[in-house]
Design an enzyme around this catalytic site. Structure first.
Site, short mmCIF file in Angstrom:
data_model
loop_
_atom_site.label_atom_id
_atom_site.label_comp_id
_atom_site.label_asym_id
_atom_site.label_seq_id
_atom_site.Cartn_x
_atom_site.Cartn_y
_atom_site.Cartn_z
N ASP A 132 38.51 35.66 38.41
CA ASP A 132 38.48 35.88 39.91
C ASP A 132 38.78 37.44 39.89
O ASP A 132 39.77 37.77 39.85
CB ASP A 132 39.55 35.14 40.48
CG ASP A 132 39.65 35.41 42.11
OD1 ASP A 132 38.53 35.42 42.56
OD2 ASP A 132 40.71 35.38 42.59
N GLU A 187 33.47 34.88 39.48
CA GLU A 187 32.82 34.63 40.78
C GLU A 187 32.31 35.86 41.01
O GLU A 187 32.48 36.90 40.73
CB GLU A 187 34.12 34.59 41.68
CG GLU A 187 33.84 34.18 42.91
CD GLU A 187 35.09 33.89 43.78
OE1 GLU A 187 35.14 34.22 44.93
OE2 GLU A 187 36.15 33.29 43.28
N ASP A 192 45.16 33.74 42.97
CA ASP A 192 43.82 34.36 41.87
C ASP A 192 43.68 33.85 40.66
O ASP A 192 42.83 33.62 39.93
CB ASP A 192 43.95 35.87 41.85
CG ASP A 192 44.22 36.56 43.05
OD1 ASP A 192 43.39 36.96 43.60
OD2 ASP A 192 45.51 36.61 43.50
#
Length: 166
Positions: A7, A67, A140
């Site tokens: 992330d 991501e 996260d």
């Protein structure tokens, strides 16, 4: 197969490493790389690159899920996350790890089954899927594990497609 999920972020970059054993997903390591706001952008990106490179070297993942950049109204945030993604992708590329990118919608669908799931729903399902009992912090890190799960599910789907084509 070992998968790392990322992330991306400059202040906090979550990572989650899982092993895929048949249909079972097992957490290996997870956490966050953090940087200090007082450091220059270049110094923060260097810290991110070096620490992620060390993690990749230690755990030797077979696949790298990350991501995709989500554009929102805050352009400054988008730029800094874009810079972080650049060094993150470079770290994976330098170690010859195949990179897979997913939108937040794809990740939520893979983990929760619903593309508009809340952060709490994603964290709950991530913990449930991986058998983690303590709440994953920071968010996260939970998001990074969700990216790893999404990558595992996508890999399984790709294997099925190849098998069907045979």
């Amino acid at each position: 197969m070992r998968i790392i999920g990322i992330d991306p972020g400059t202040a906090i970059c979550g990572y989650g490493i899982i092993d895929v054993e048949g249909s079972r997903l097992r957490p290996v390591a997870y956490g966050a790389i953090t940087t200090e706001p007082k450091d220059s952008d270049a110094a923060r990106l260097e810290i991110l690159f070096n620490q992620l490179s060390d993690i990749l070297e230690e755990y030797k993942p077979d696949k790298f899920g990350v991501e995709e950049l989500f554009f929102n109204r805050n352009v400054t945030t988008a730029i800094t996350v874009g810079q972080a993604r650049g060094v993150i992708l470079l770290a994976a590329h330098q170690q010859d790890i195949p990179i897979y990118e997913y939108t937040p919608l794809q990740i939520k669908q893979a983990v929760v089954g619903y593309g508009k799931a809340t952060k709490d729903q994603v964290t709950y399902m991530t913990m449930n899927i991986l058998g983690i009992r303590e709440k994953i912090k920071p968010d996260d890190t939970a998001d990074a594990l969700a990216v790893a799960i999404c990558t595992a599910h996508s890999s399984h789907r790709d294997r099925l497609k190849r098998w069907i084509q045979l």
